[in-house]
Design an enzyme around this catalytic site. Sequence first.
Site, short mmCIF file in Angstrom:
data_model
loop_
_atom_site.label_atom_id
_atom_site.label_comp_id
_atom_site.label_asym_id
_atom_site.label_seq_id
_atom_site.Cartn_x
_atom_site.Cartn_y
_atom_site.Cartn_z
N ASP A 3 -1.03 -2.03 3.60
CA ASP A 3 -0.83 -2.15 2.15
C ASP A 3 -0.21 -0.87 1.59
O ASP A 3 -0.40 -0.54 0.42
CB ASP A 3 -2.14 -2.48 1.43
CG ASP A 3 -1.87 -3.12 0.06
OD1 ASP A 3 -0.70 -3.48 -0.22
OD2 ASP A 3 -2.81 -3.25 -0.73
N ARG A 48 9.55 -2.27 -1.55
CA ARG A 48 10.30 -2.31 -2.82
C ARG A 48 11.79 -2.60 -2.60
O ARG A 48 12.15 -3.28 -1.67
CB ARG A 48 10.14 -1.00 -3.61
CG ARG A 48 8.74 -0.47 -3.70
CD ARG A 48 7.86 -1.30 -4.60
NE ARG A 48 6.60 -0.60 -4.83
CZ ARG A 48 5.41 -1.19 -4.83
NH1 ARG A 48 5.28 -2.48 -4.63
NH2 ARG A 48 4.32 -0.48 -5.06
N LEU A 105 -5.62 -1.77 -5.32
CA LEU A 105 -6.32 -3.03 -5.54
C LEU A 105 -6.20 -3.92 -4.31
O LEU A 105 -5.11 -4.04 -3.78
CB LEU A 105 -5.76 -3.75 -6.77
CG LEU A 105 -6.02 -3.01 -8.08
CD1 LEU A 105 -5.31 -3.69 -9.24
CD2 LEU A 105 -7.51 -2.90 -8.37
N HIS A 107 -5.97 -7.19 2.99
CA HIS A 107 -6.66 -5.97 2.56
C HIS A 107 -8.13 -6.23 2.14
O HIS A 107 -8.51 -6.06 0.99
CB HIS A 107 -5.92 -5.24 1.45
CG HIS A 107 -5.33 -6.11 0.36
ND1 HIS A 107 -6.05 -7.05 -0.32
CD2 HIS A 107 -4.08 -6.17 -0.14
CE1 HIS A 107 -5.27 -7.64 -1.20
NE2 HIS A 107 -4.07 -7.14 -1.12
N LYS A 126 2.91 -15.70 -0.10
CA LYS A 126 1.90 -14.78 -0.62
C LYS A 126 1.35 -15.29 -1.94
O LYS A 126 2.10 -15.56 -2.89
CB LYS A 126 2.52 -13.39 -0.82
CG LYS A 126 1.60 -12.36 -1.47
CD LYS A 126 0.54 -11.83 -0.49
CE LYS A 126 -0.48 -10.92 -1.16
NZ LYS A 126 -0.04 -9.54 -1.27
N ASN A 154 6.47 -8.69 -3.77
CA ASN A 154 6.31 -8.34 -5.19
C ASN A 154 7.30 -7.25 -5.59
O ASN A 154 6.93 -6.22 -6.16
CB ASN A 154 4.86 -7.91 -5.50
CG ASN A 154 4.41 -6.70 -4.70
OD1 ASN A 154 4.95 -6.40 -3.65
ND2 ASN A 154 3.41 -5.99 -5.21
N HIS A 210 -4.08 -12.61 -1.55
CA HIS A 210 -4.71 -11.49 -2.27
C HIS A 210 -5.98 -12.07 -2.88
O HIS A 210 -5.94 -12.72 -3.93
CB HIS A 210 -3.78 -10.92 -3.33
CG HIS A 210 -4.36 -9.73 -4.04
ND1 HIS A 210 -3.76 -8.49 -4.06
CD2 HIS A 210 -5.53 -9.59 -4.74
CE1 HIS A 210 -4.52 -7.66 -4.74
NE2 HIS A 210 -5.59 -8.29 -5.17
N HIS A 227 1.18 -5.86 6.59
CA HIS A 227 1.11 -5.93 5.12
C HIS A 227 1.64 -4.61 4.58
O HIS A 227 0.94 -3.59 4.63
CB HIS A 227 -0.32 -6.16 4.64
CG HIS A 227 -0.43 -6.24 3.14
ND1 HIS A 227 -1.30 -7.12 2.51
CD2 HIS A 227 0.20 -5.58 2.14
CE1 HIS A 227 -1.18 -6.97 1.19
NE2 HIS A 227 -0.26 -6.04 0.95
O1 DOR Z 1 -2.90 -1.47 -4.72
C1 DOR Z 1 -2.06 -2.34 -4.61
N1 DOR Z 1 -0.74 -2.05 -4.67
N2 DOR Z 1 -2.46 -3.60 -4.42
C2 DOR Z 1 -1.58 -4.61 -4.43
O2 DOR Z 1 -2.00 -5.72 -4.32
C3 DOR Z 1 -0.14 -4.36 -4.68
C4 DOR Z 1 0.24 -3.01 -4.32
C5 DOR Z 1 1.60 -2.61 -4.85
O3 DOR Z 1 2.54 -3.39 -4.70
O4 DOR Z 1 1.73 -1.50 -5.37
ZN ZN Z 2 -0.10 -5.27 -0.90
#
Ligand code: DOR
Ligand code: ZN
Length: 367
Positions: free
Chosen positions: A263, A18, A234, A190, A109, A43, A147, A14
């Site tokens: 994460d 980017r 998160l 996570h 996801k 994401n 998530h 996980h």
């Molecule tokens: O803290 C987090 N950052 N939780 C997530 O679910 C996404 C991640 C991010 O992409 O920055």
């Molecule tokens: Zn994540």
Amino acid sequence: MATEFTLPHWYDLHTHFRQDETLQATVKDHIHMNCAGALAMPNTAPPVGKLFEADKPENYKSIEQYHAEILAASDGRFKEVIVPLYLTKDTSPDMIEKGARAGILKACKYYPPHGTTGAESGAPLDTYMENGVFQAMADTGVTLCVHGEEHGLDPERYFDRGENAEMIFYQERMPRLVDNFPGLRIVGEHLTTKVAVDFIQDTPSHVKGNITPQHLIYTIGHLLKGLKYHLYCLPLVKYSEDRAALRKAATSPNNTKFFAGTDSAPHVQKMTACGCAAGCYTGRIAPQLYAQAFEMAGVDLSDQAGQAIFKNFLCTIGQEFYDLPEPEETFTLEKKPENVQPLKVGDQTIIPLPLGMDFDMTWRIKP
Ligand code: DOR
Ligand code: ZN
């Protein structure tokens, strides 16, 4: 001689790479910490919401494209990369079947709508329970990465002493998900609460969970004392009782359920004018942090039995679950202080988690 032990290369199951320059820099950091590959979350901007570049709509990135970009950035060093499909209002059972048949789709996801960084494109869980997407995933063996936080809660329920968004999700949504789709492969991503750990522990073997270094090391008090916003991610870090459950789960000699997923989430700017971006960056230093966390949990890493427990969590359970090739290369962790440095991306800087904290790292990767 300092305590040291050798491990096979591992998969971070996980992470966030980017796009553009950040992708290049963060993939390099993962190679530096001896990853044989990764599960790279979708994401991105724009999100990875379709299979192939030629597919519609144009405003999504494709798995085909992102997968190729990550492999290229790894310069042949990643053996395998999994890019899950971002579940959106446009995801259909047909897409799942087509992607599984083509071999390009290994996972999807679920993001709680607006629940975290880059979660604006998510639709509520019920959407996919009702529209055939989860059934198609169960039928084709595609893994659902969850998530697990309830979305749209009032602040009083989002985080309070008796309940929080993750607890509510694992009490109300996960049981229905697991019961209604008995063949569906699920990963609770996570995990942060005792409730979630206990739930995953009691499910069949095709339901697993992963745990980040920060959730094994810290509690909400570490975030709040001095408002150490580098620890803001998160789901939020929780209470010591939750951390104890996570530590017990990850370090149990009989662990078959819980594996490493950092994460690691690069943010060039954590603080904004009136808020904070969620995500902790642990590229380059995750095995070292996990080792330190295992010691904090009472595991003796100078002992072979302790090292085997660590290897099971870091290298084996997730690799086997995703049927990834077993790496032959190895690396060595040694008990010496790690020199943590910010990551430069062009003229911007990403601060790795422990730099924002009062925290001395005790393990490093042997040069
Ligand atoms: O803290 C987090 N950052 N939780 C997530 O679910 C996404 C991640 C991010 O992409 O920055
Ligand atoms: Zn994540």
